[in-house]
Design a protein around this motif. Sequence first.
Motif, PDB file in Angstrom:
ATOM      1  N   LEU A   1      49.052  26.695 -89.393  1.00  0.00           N
ATOM      2  CA  LEU A   1      50.340  27.744 -89.350  1.00  0.00           C
ATOM      3  C   LEU A   1      50.255  28.706 -88.418  1.00  0.00           C
ATOM      4  CD1 LEU A   1      50.114  28.458 -93.245  1.00  0.00           C
ATOM      5  CD2 LEU A   1      51.376  26.639 -91.978  1.00  0.00           C
ATOM      6  N   THR A   2      49.470  28.284 -87.284  1.00  0.00           N
ATOM      7  CA  THR A   2      49.255  29.229 -86.138  1.00  0.00           C
ATOM      8  C   THR A   2      50.070  28.673 -84.833  1.00  0.00           C
ATOM      9  OG1 THR A   2      47.033  29.671 -86.828  1.00  0.00           O
ATOM     10  CG2 THR A   2      47.566  30.534 -84.619  1.00  0.00           C
ATOM     11  N   VAL A   3      50.833  29.592 -84.287  1.00  0.00           N
ATOM     12  CA  VAL A   3      51.579  29.028 -83.055  1.00  0.00           C
ATOM     13  C   VAL A   3      51.397  30.026 -82.038  1.00  0.00           C
ATOM     14  CG1 VAL A   3      53.629  28.057 -84.541  1.00  0.00           C
ATOM     15  CG2 VAL A   3      53.542  30.285 -83.744  1.00  0.00           C
ATOM     16  N   ASP A   4      51.830  29.739 -80.772  1.00  0.00           N
ATOM     17  CA  ASP A   4      51.621  30.188 -79.727  1.00  0.00           C
ATOM     18  C   ASP A   4      52.828  31.163 -79.236  1.00  0.00           C
ATOM     19  OD1 ASP A   4      51.370  31.110 -77.048  1.00  0.00           O
ATOM     20  OD2 ASP A   4      50.751  29.252 -76.088  1.00  0.00           O
ATOM     21  N   ARG A   5      52.938  32.432 -79.408  1.00  0.00           N
ATOM     22  CA  ARG A   5      54.197  33.145 -79.305  1.00  0.00           C
ATOM     23  C   ARG A   5      54.236  33.698 -77.721  1.00  0.00           C
ATOM     24  NH1 ARG A   5      53.917  35.962 -85.016  1.00  0.00           N
ATOM     25  NH2 ARG A   5      51.927  35.470 -84.377  1.00  0.00           N
ATOM     26  N   SER A   6      53.394  33.336 -76.917  1.00  0.00           N
ATOM     27  CA  SER A   6      53.128  34.147 -75.681  1.00  0.00           C
ATOM     28  C   SER A   6      54.415  33.980 -74.683  1.00  0.00           C
ATOM     29  CB  SER A   6      51.775  33.376 -74.867  1.00  0.00           C
ATOM     30  OG  SER A   6      52.142  32.253 -74.530  1.00  0.00           O
ATOM     31  N   ALA A   7      55.329  33.267 -75.160  1.00  0.00           N
ATOM     32  CA  ALA A   7      56.618  33.431 -74.525  1.00  0.00           C
ATOM     33  C   ALA A   7      57.173  34.792 -74.398  1.00  0.00           C
ATOM     34  CB  ALA A   7      57.562  32.277 -74.855  1.00  0.00           C
ATOM     35  N   PHE A   8      56.989  35.452 -75.598  1.00  0.00           N
ATOM     36  CA  PHE A   8      57.407  36.825 -75.918  1.00  0.00           C
ATOM     37  C   PHE A   8      56.917  37.690 -74.967  1.00  0.00           C
ATOM     38  CE2 PHE A   8      59.406  36.987 -80.368  1.00  0.00           C
ATOM     39  CZ  PHE A   8      60.320  36.211 -80.121  1.00  0.00           C
ATOM     40  N   ASP A   9      55.460  37.549 -74.545  1.00  0.00           N
ATOM     41  CA  ASP A   9      55.036  38.575 -73.803  1.00  0.00           C
ATOM     42  C   ASP A   9      55.759  38.385 -72.290  1.00  0.00           C
ATOM     43  OD1 ASP A   9      53.296  39.690 -75.556  1.00  0.00           O
ATOM     44  OD2 ASP A   9      51.615  38.065 -75.109  1.00  0.00           O
ATOM     45  N   ARG A  10      56.118  36.994 -71.910  1.00  0.00           N
ATOM     46  CA  ARG A  10      56.355  36.820 -70.467  1.00  0.00           C
ATOM     47  C   ARG A  10      57.786  37.313 -70.374  1.00  0.00           C
ATOM     48  NH1 ARG A  10      53.384  32.270 -71.655  1.00  0.00           N
ATOM     49  NH2 ARG A  10      55.036  30.892 -72.327  1.00  0.00           N
ATOM     50  N   ILE A  11      58.636  37.296 -71.424  1.00  0.00           N
ATOM     51  CA  ILE A  11      59.904  37.934 -71.346  1.00  0.00           C
ATOM     52  C   ILE A  11      59.734  39.428 -71.270  1.00  0.00           C
ATOM     53  CG2 ILE A  11      62.073  38.368 -72.610  1.00  0.00           C
ATOM     54  CD1 ILE A  11      61.687  35.550 -74.005  1.00  0.00           C
ATOM     55  N   ILE A  12      58.927  39.857 -71.946  1.00  0.00           N
ATOM     56  CA  ILE A  12      58.739  41.378 -71.773  1.00  0.00           C
ATOM     57  C   ILE A  12      58.467  41.694 -70.356  1.00  0.00           C
ATOM     58  CG2 ILE A  12      57.636  43.570 -72.440  1.00  0.00           C
ATOM     59  CD1 ILE A  12      59.535  42.623 -74.606  1.00  0.00           C
ATOM     60  N   ALA A  13      57.329  40.909 -69.664  1.00  0.00           N
ATOM     61  CA  ALA A  13      56.721  40.961 -68.301  1.00  0.00           C
ATOM     62  C   ALA A  13      57.976  40.879 -67.339  1.00  0.00           C
ATOM     63  CB  ALA A  13      55.627  39.936 -68.144  1.00  0.00           C
ATOM     64  N   ALA A  14      59.087  40.253 -67.744  1.00  0.00           N
ATOM     65  CA  ALA A  14      59.857  39.782 -66.424  1.00  0.00           C
ATOM     66  C   ALA A  14      60.900  41.096 -66.640  1.00  0.00           C
ATOM     67  CB  ALA A  14      60.869  38.660 -67.306  1.00  0.00           C
TER      68      ALA A  14
END
Lengths: 253, 661
Positions: free
Chosen positions: A118-131
């Motif tokens: 049930l674990t997913v990788d949501r690091s895309a959200f961090d990259r959006i904030i970093a942008a």
Amino acid sequence: MGSEAMKITLKVWRQPNSKAEGKFETYQLDHVSPDMSFLEMFDVLNEQLIAEGGEPVAFDHDCREGICGMCSMFINGRPHGPKQAVTTCQLHMRSFKDGDTIVVEPWRAQSFPVIKDLTVDRSAFDRIIAAGGFVSVNTGNAVDANSILIPKDTADDAFAAATCIGCGACVAACKNSSAMLFVSAKVSQLALLPQGQAERENRVIAMVDQMDKEGFGSCTNTGACSAECPKEIDLSNIARMNREYVRAKLVSK
Amino acid sequence: MSNKLDSKIPAGPLAEKWTQYRSTVPLVNPANKRNLEVIVVGTGLAGASAAATLAELGYKVKAFCFQDSPRRAHSIAAQGGINAAKNYQNDGDSVYRLFYDTIKGGDYRAREGNVYRLAEVSVNIIDQCVAQGVPFAREYGGTLSNRSFGGTQVQRTFYAAGQTGQQLLLGAYSALERQVGLGNVKMYSRHEMLDVVTIEGKARGIIARNLVSGKLERHFGHAVLLCTGGYGNVFYLSTNAMGSNVTAAWKAHKKGAFFGNPCFTQIHPTCIPVSGHYQSKLTLMSESLRNDGRIWVPKQKDDKRHPNDIPEEERDYYLERRYPAFGNLVPRDIASRAAKERCDAGYGVGPSKMAVYLDFAYNLKNKYGRAEASKHGIENPDDATLIRLGREVVKEKYGNLFDMYKQITNEDPYEVPMRIYPAVHYTMGGLWVDYELMTTVPGLYALGEANFSDHGANRLGASALMQGLADGYFVIPYTVGSYLSKEIHTKPIDVNHEAFVEAEKAVQSRLDQFLNVKGTKTVESYHRELGLIMWNKCGMARSEEGLKEAIQEIRALREDFYKNVRVPGNQYEFNPELDKAGRVADFLELGELMCLDALDRNESCGGHFREEYQTEDGEALRDDEAYRYVAAWEYKGGNDWGLHKESLEYENIKIAQRSYK
């Protein structure tokens, strides 16, 4: 308190890693207290699985008080389950009935690959904030806090947008896996405040570009994101982001 | 006193120490900063603010967190607010007063120099956060709003509803992500630090495990900053996040960093009581609620009536009775002990009888209802109108907390009083650091809750956020330069250096050990058992006898752990049980040191209450002659620790028996 124990059947998505095939497994729990949280029920299941020599279910969780945004279960077809404005960790078993079968899946989205179960990788959200999800102010540059007067209503609106916990339920709820609600919450918070004005145009363009690069889908305007958001982030933030984006494109040099 | 401990407090008058330090500390020029690498472990308020600020200055930063994103760190859950000596309310606040309140609140067991600096930079924190776009609560005129917290008589707490920690952390997180985007910080999420690497006595890097692939990694740094929070989870049940742990600090301790005042733990008075054996954590109800909530128990023992049916004269508002000057806003340690005292005496309420009421009815109706009625020009309002009007105000102030309470207990706090009981919340103890926040290992620093430095034996509410951000934004950027200015000739050390290889080997063998026991008991069951020992014998009340028993019990439990624990799966996969095994194994060692420290301290002070040392009316009885020191413990292998004492000198404050009466 002191309520009857419930029997619950769980159908849980099991997937050893991002590359493996996944499938549902069925588990039976016979002594579920209505006062337990949904995650505490999973703790009990995992203890049972370990005792039987099996593999516990991997799921993300941390604060268990609805604020860190780490828990992320898709329960009976809804992110964070059946209740309004509640994260999985704050969902209690009294919201279910004795004898219920509950289906639990991970967030489903191409941009949130499954790590395990049930674990997913949501690091895309961090990259959006970093942008662009920030005000570029180095430590030490600030003026006295009360020299920036912000009307209470504006501060309240910015705060309401800023309460997003970045859990990704909006993406999981959307049939297009759009991240518009998440991105628009941050864009709105900073567009509303005077501190965010200097980078207002660059910010929205950079964040939307990154969102597209991460493979999130387009907005469907159905509003499932906001309806399922545990923090009730308002759909009007998306409208504001669209206005901000168009405005930025028109005024950008 | 130990000659190994040099607190490096700058000379000169208290109010000028920090200014003087900042003006004379050696600097690193921008070109050299680019060649210096700093490792930051943990991305809560201290870690995120330090990583962002050091990157802004030009250092090369690597940041690590075990969560899936730096934004999840447990600072996010802080509710009530952050203190700052802004004196925006014109109510007599000042840097000195915040300093004084903090030292007194800490029961005279913190360093003057550190605390004064904290109070000084508190004002900069608010400015910085506002500049970042942190949406603090505001008044209609657009200025910032304040409220009161325990142990103070001024309004100096800034807040964002009941989620101040979230807003401050997201501010620091956005500053951090900005530096990630600029390439100045390399972020390692889902990574756990499993050892500090030292070369010739200096910290030179870490061994981390990628929690997704399970692989071990070696990382070099010219300096290593541990911003890894507190160790309240040693009690199993606490208000900490499930993942909060002592591992990074403990590894540092075993590599030579002294541990300061390990027994100083904060038991927070207002938490939702335990409801069942399956309970995995406890939830805090913010101290800010004590602004408007009145705490009481029935005057009659074992009163079975519904709280709303108990008339006013049959209620014991015991805090208002015992501490008229501060009432419901006494510091946390005092409020917690008073609740325990009433429950132990048989006046507790709720199904477990281990709870007291926190009641909003009076202020909802009489304070806010009446104020609103008069604002709206309603004359002679009836009760229903007052309650309706007051409810709106209370909702705006505490709405999210009331919702959370209702969600967990299925009771509506607008209608019936909350039931609350103390729970483990914060640890004042931590790695011993000097004025520069450096541990006893050169190049290894500890910031925020991970260090011991500013709160003495009891932390005041809304001061944890202040300290985390003070350390990260405003202290370490100066103090780390003092060390790194001497490291400009140190070239990055190859991670194939034998020190890295050896450290990795040790970590590997420990992971193998956990996986190879293949016993029958879950990691969770050991953690739960340890928690019970700690809570019963090293919790709100401690005694020589109990602590001695606890040490034996912990040793036996630890031995059993390595014989009978079952850690499923393998190392090279996402395996949360393996991660947890390592953390619990470290708690099983830390617990013993906490009991040892509690046993050594033959006095009561702040959160440390030894039953043998109390006044006639049950207040903590300090012994300033014998125990006015920081206990800094040196690890000597096995079950052996050596005690070093740092004497606390009070040159500006007159030590007194703490009184909130």
